[in-house]
Design a protein around this motif. Structure first.
Motif, PDB file in Angstrom:
ATOM      1  N   GLN A 148      -7.942  -9.499 -20.717  1.00 29.22           N
ATOM      2  CA  GLN A 148      -7.985 -10.652 -21.612  1.00 29.22           C
ATOM      3  C   GLN A 148      -7.447 -11.914 -20.954  1.00 29.22           C
ATOM      4  O   GLN A 148      -7.740 -13.016 -21.408  1.00 29.22           O
ATOM      5  CB  GLN A 148      -7.217 -10.352 -22.898  1.00 29.22           C
ATOM      6  N   VAL A 149      -6.669 -11.781 -19.904  1.00 26.74           N
ATOM      7  CA  VAL A 149      -6.119 -12.953 -19.229  1.00 26.74           C
ATOM      8  C   VAL A 149      -6.803 -13.241 -17.893  1.00 26.74           C
ATOM      9  O   VAL A 149      -6.389 -14.131 -17.170  1.00 26.74           O
ATOM     10  CB  VAL A 149      -4.593 -12.832 -19.014  1.00 26.74           C
ATOM     11  N   GLY A 150      -7.839 -12.466 -17.573  1.00 27.46           N
ATOM     12  CA  GLY A 150      -8.568 -12.720 -16.338  1.00 27.46           C
ATOM     13  C   GLY A 150      -8.725 -11.464 -15.510  1.00 27.46           C
ATOM     14  O   GLY A 150      -8.286 -10.388 -15.893  1.00 27.46           O
ATOM     15  N   PRO A 151      -9.344 -11.608 -14.349  1.00 28.16           N
ATOM     16  CA  PRO A 151      -9.568 -10.437 -13.512  1.00 28.16           C
ATOM     17  C   PRO A 151      -8.268  -9.920 -12.899  1.00 28.16           C
ATOM     18  O   PRO A 151      -7.394 -10.690 -12.523  1.00 28.16           O
ATOM     19  CB  PRO A 151     -10.518 -10.951 -12.430  1.00 28.16           C
ATOM     20  N   ARG A 152      -8.176  -8.611 -12.821  1.00 32.75           N
ATOM     21  CA  ARG A 152      -7.071  -7.941 -12.144  1.00 32.75           C
ATOM     22  C   ARG A 152      -7.675  -6.861 -11.267  1.00 32.75           C
ATOM     23  O   ARG A 152      -8.776  -6.387 -11.515  1.00 32.75           O
ATOM     24  CB  ARG A 152      -6.096  -7.317 -13.154  1.00 32.75           C
ATOM     25  N   TYR A 153      -6.945  -6.456 -10.242  1.00 34.34           N
ATOM     26  CA  TYR A 153      -7.455  -5.505  -9.271  1.00 34.34           C
ATOM     27  C   TYR A 153      -6.547  -4.294  -9.184  1.00 34.34           C
ATOM     28  O   TYR A 153      -5.332  -4.427  -9.067  1.00 34.34           O
ATOM     29  CB  TYR A 153      -7.586  -6.162  -7.894  1.00 34.34           C
ATOM     30  N   THR A 154      -7.160  -3.114  -9.252  1.00 38.60           N
ATOM     31  CA  THR A 154      -6.441  -1.875  -8.996  1.00 38.60           C
ATOM     32  C   THR A 154      -6.631  -1.550  -7.527  1.00 38.60           C
ATOM     33  O   THR A 154      -7.761  -1.500  -7.041  1.00 38.60           O
ATOM     34  CB  THR A 154      -7.007  -0.723  -9.857  1.00 38.60           C
ATOM     35  N   GLU A 155      -5.536  -1.376  -6.824  1.00 40.93           N
ATOM     36  CA  GLU A 155      -5.592  -1.080  -5.392  1.00 40.93           C
ATOM     37  C   GLU A 155      -5.096   0.339  -5.161  1.00 40.93           C
ATOM     38  O   GLU A 155      -4.085   0.754  -5.731  1.00 40.93           O
ATOM     39  CB  GLU A 155      -4.735  -2.081  -4.621  1.00 40.93           C
ATOM     40  N   GLU A 156      -5.827   1.071  -4.327  1.00 38.34           N
ATOM     41  CA  GLU A 156      -5.469   2.456  -4.040  1.00 38.34           C
ATOM     42  C   GLU A 156      -5.626   2.758  -2.559  1.00 38.34           C
ATOM     43  O   GLU A 156      -6.555   2.262  -1.927  1.00 38.34           O
ATOM     44  CB  GLU A 156      -6.376   3.421  -4.822  1.00 38.34           C
ATOM     45  N   ILE A 157      -4.726   3.573  -2.056  1.00 41.08           N
ATOM     46  CA  ILE A 157      -4.824   4.061  -0.682  1.00 41.08           C
ATOM     47  C   ILE A 157      -4.636   5.569  -0.722  1.00 41.08           C
ATOM     48  O   ILE A 157      -3.641   6.062  -1.264  1.00 41.08           O
ATOM     49  CB  ILE A 157      -3.778   3.407   0.232  1.00 41.08           C
ATOM     50  N   ASP A 158      -5.612   6.292  -0.197  1.00 37.20           N
ATOM     51  CA  ASP A 158      -5.552   7.753  -0.105  1.00 37.20           C
ATOM     52  C   ASP A 158      -5.318   8.136   1.351  1.00 37.20           C
ATOM     53  O   ASP A 158      -5.992   7.607   2.238  1.00 37.20           O
ATOM     54  CB  ASP A 158      -6.873   8.387  -0.561  1.00 37.20           C
ATOM     55  N   PHE A 159      -4.382   9.046   1.579  1.00 36.43           N
ATOM     56  CA  PHE A 159      -4.179   9.537   2.936  1.00 36.43           C
ATOM     57  C   PHE A 159      -3.542  10.912   2.898  1.00 36.43           C
ATOM     58  O   PHE A 159      -3.101  11.373   1.853  1.00 36.43           O
ATOM     59  CB  PHE A 159      -3.374   8.554   3.796  1.00 36.43           C
ATOM     60  N   ASN A 160      -3.542  11.569   4.022  1.00 31.54           N
ATOM     61  CA  ASN A 160      -3.032  12.932   4.127  1.00 31.54           C
ATOM     62  C   ASN A 160      -1.816  12.971   5.047  1.00 31.54           C
ATOM     63  O   ASN A 160      -1.722  12.193   5.997  1.00 31.54           O
ATOM     64  CB  ASN A 160      -4.109  13.865   4.699  1.00 31.54           C
ATOM     65  N   ILE A 161      -0.929  13.893   4.735  1.00 30.43           N
ATOM     66  CA  ILE A 161       0.210  14.152   5.620  1.00 30.43           C
ATOM     67  C   ILE A 161       0.146  15.617   6.009  1.00 30.43           C
ATOM     68  O   ILE A 161       0.179  16.499   5.145  1.00 30.43           O
ATOM     69  CB  ILE A 161       1.557  13.836   4.946  1.00 30.43           C
ATOM     70  N   ALA A 162       0.024  15.875   7.282  1.00 31.39           N
ATOM     71  CA  ALA A 162      -0.037  17.255   7.777  1.00 31.39           C
ATOM     72  C   ALA A 162       1.381  17.722   8.066  1.00 31.39           C
ATOM     73  O   ALA A 162       1.857  17.685   9.186  1.00 31.39           O
ATOM     74  CB  ALA A 162      -0.898  17.326   9.033  1.00 31.39           C
ATOM     75  N   GLY A 163       2.056  18.090   7.018  1.00 29.61           N
ATOM     76  CA  GLY A 163       3.420  18.571   7.167  1.00 29.61           C
ATOM     77  C   GLY A 163       4.048  18.784   5.809  1.00 29.61           C
ATOM     78  O   GLY A 163       3.577  18.258   4.803  1.00 29.61           O
ATOM     79  N   LEU A 164       5.121  19.564   5.770  1.00 25.94           N
ATOM     80  CA  LEU A 164       5.808  19.793   4.499  1.00 25.94           C
ATOM     81  C   LEU A 164       7.296  19.986   4.706  1.00 25.94           C
ATOM     82  O   LEU A 164       7.956  20.704   3.986  1.00 25.94           O
ATOM     83  CB  LEU A 164       5.181  20.988   3.760  1.00 25.94           C
ATOM     84  N   SER A 165       7.832  19.294   5.690  1.00 25.15           N
ATOM     85  CA  SER A 165       9.260  19.393   5.972  1.00 25.15           C
ATOM     86  C   SER A 165      10.068  18.678   4.884  1.00 25.15           C
ATOM     87  O   SER A 165       9.530  17.951   4.050  1.00 25.15           O
ATOM     88  CB  SER A 165       9.564  18.750   7.332  1.00 25.15           C
ATOM     89  N   VAL A 166      11.366  18.869   4.914  1.00 21.36           N
ATOM     90  CA  VAL A 166      12.260  18.183   3.984  1.00 21.36           C
ATOM     91  C   VAL A 166      12.162  16.671   4.194  1.00 21.36           C
ATOM     92  O   VAL A 166      12.196  15.902   3.232  1.00 21.36           O
ATOM     93  CB  VAL A 166      13.714  18.689   4.165  1.00 21.36           C
ATOM     94  N   ASP A 167      12.006  16.229   5.450  1.00 14.59           N
ATOM     95  CA  ASP A 167      11.851  14.792   5.722  1.00 14.59           C
ATOM     96  C   ASP A 167      10.595  14.238   5.054  1.00 14.59           C
ATOM     97  O   ASP A 167      10.619  13.156   4.491  1.00 14.59           O
ATOM     98  CB  ASP A 167      11.805  14.528   7.223  1.00 14.59           C
ATOM     99  N   VAL A 168       9.484  14.983   5.131  1.00 19.11           N
ATOM    100  CA  VAL A 168       8.247  14.561   4.480  1.00 19.11           C
ATOM    101  C   VAL A 168       8.464  14.464   2.976  1.00 19.11           C
ATOM    102  O   VAL A 168       8.094  13.484   2.327  1.00 19.11           O
ATOM    103  CB  VAL A 168       7.086  15.531   4.817  1.00 19.11           C
TER     104      VAL A 168
END
Length: 194
Positions: free
Chosen positions: A78-98
């Motif tokens: 109602q107040v004008g155009p807005r944009y949804t921004e998305e970034i998809d990526f993968n992390i090959a790991g599952l350590s506590v740091d990740v």
């Protein structure tokens, strides 16, 4: 009756430098409050500077085989155009740091810089989440998923009800003296990266 913005140019597809889809397998992510953005004074769609607050860093995430994707979608409000921004990526790991990084991206807000495969444009390098930041909205791990070897599939997007007022910003940073180029922009980003 006047409208807020008016178109001022046309464009055509280039046969010499055809559009190329996708982004490079690298994303630069930083905490929203750690890097101050400087905008072009005549065009708010161009970021001309990134300045670290104290000793803040930009974190570099690297992938392979087109494992990263970026999307920007227009949403009429109602107040004008807005944009949804998305970034998809993968992390090959599952350590506590990740897992610690995933939690930080889920609670705090980050901004992200992507590099388009299409380089014949003043938007070869783009910033996502310039105003409202991005948060981690999806972090899925299927231990049996062979496509990411049991790693995480992630999605960064705008927080609920906080879409961006502009499409992703172009990042164009020049050397101390001279005109901004693709190479000078990457050098400025890499200077802040860990």
């Amino acid at each position: 009756m006047s409208i807020y913005n008016k178109i001022n140019a046309g464009f055509s597809l280039s046969t010499g430098a055809p559009v190329t889809s996708g982004i490079e397998d690298v994303i630069y992510i930083f905490n929203e409050d750690d890097i101050t953005l400087t905008y072009d004074i005549t065009n708010p769609l161009i970021v001309t500077g990134l300045t670290a607050v104290t000793s803040a860093k930009v974190y570099k995430f690297e992938g392979t085989n087109n494992s990263f994707n970026a999307t920007s979608k227009l949403a009429k409000t109602q107040v004008g155009p807005r944009y949804t921004e998305e970034i998809d990526f993968n992390i090959a790991g599952l350590s506590v740091d990740v897992k610690t990084q995933l939690m930080a991206m889920g609670y705090g807000r980050v901004r992200a810089i992507v590099i388009n495969n299409y380089k014949s444009s003043d938007s070869a390098v783009e910033l996502f989440g310039a105003i409202n930041g991005l948060i981690l909205t999806d972090a899925e791990r299927n231990a049996a998923d062979e496509t990411v070897e049991g790693g995480y599939k992630l999605k960064l997007t705008n927080p609920d009800k906080l879409k961006e007022p502009y499409p992703p910003r172009a990042v164009s940073i020049g050397p101390e003296s001279g005109t901004a180029t693709y190479a000078s922009t990457l050098a400025a980003i890499e200077a802040l990266a860990v």
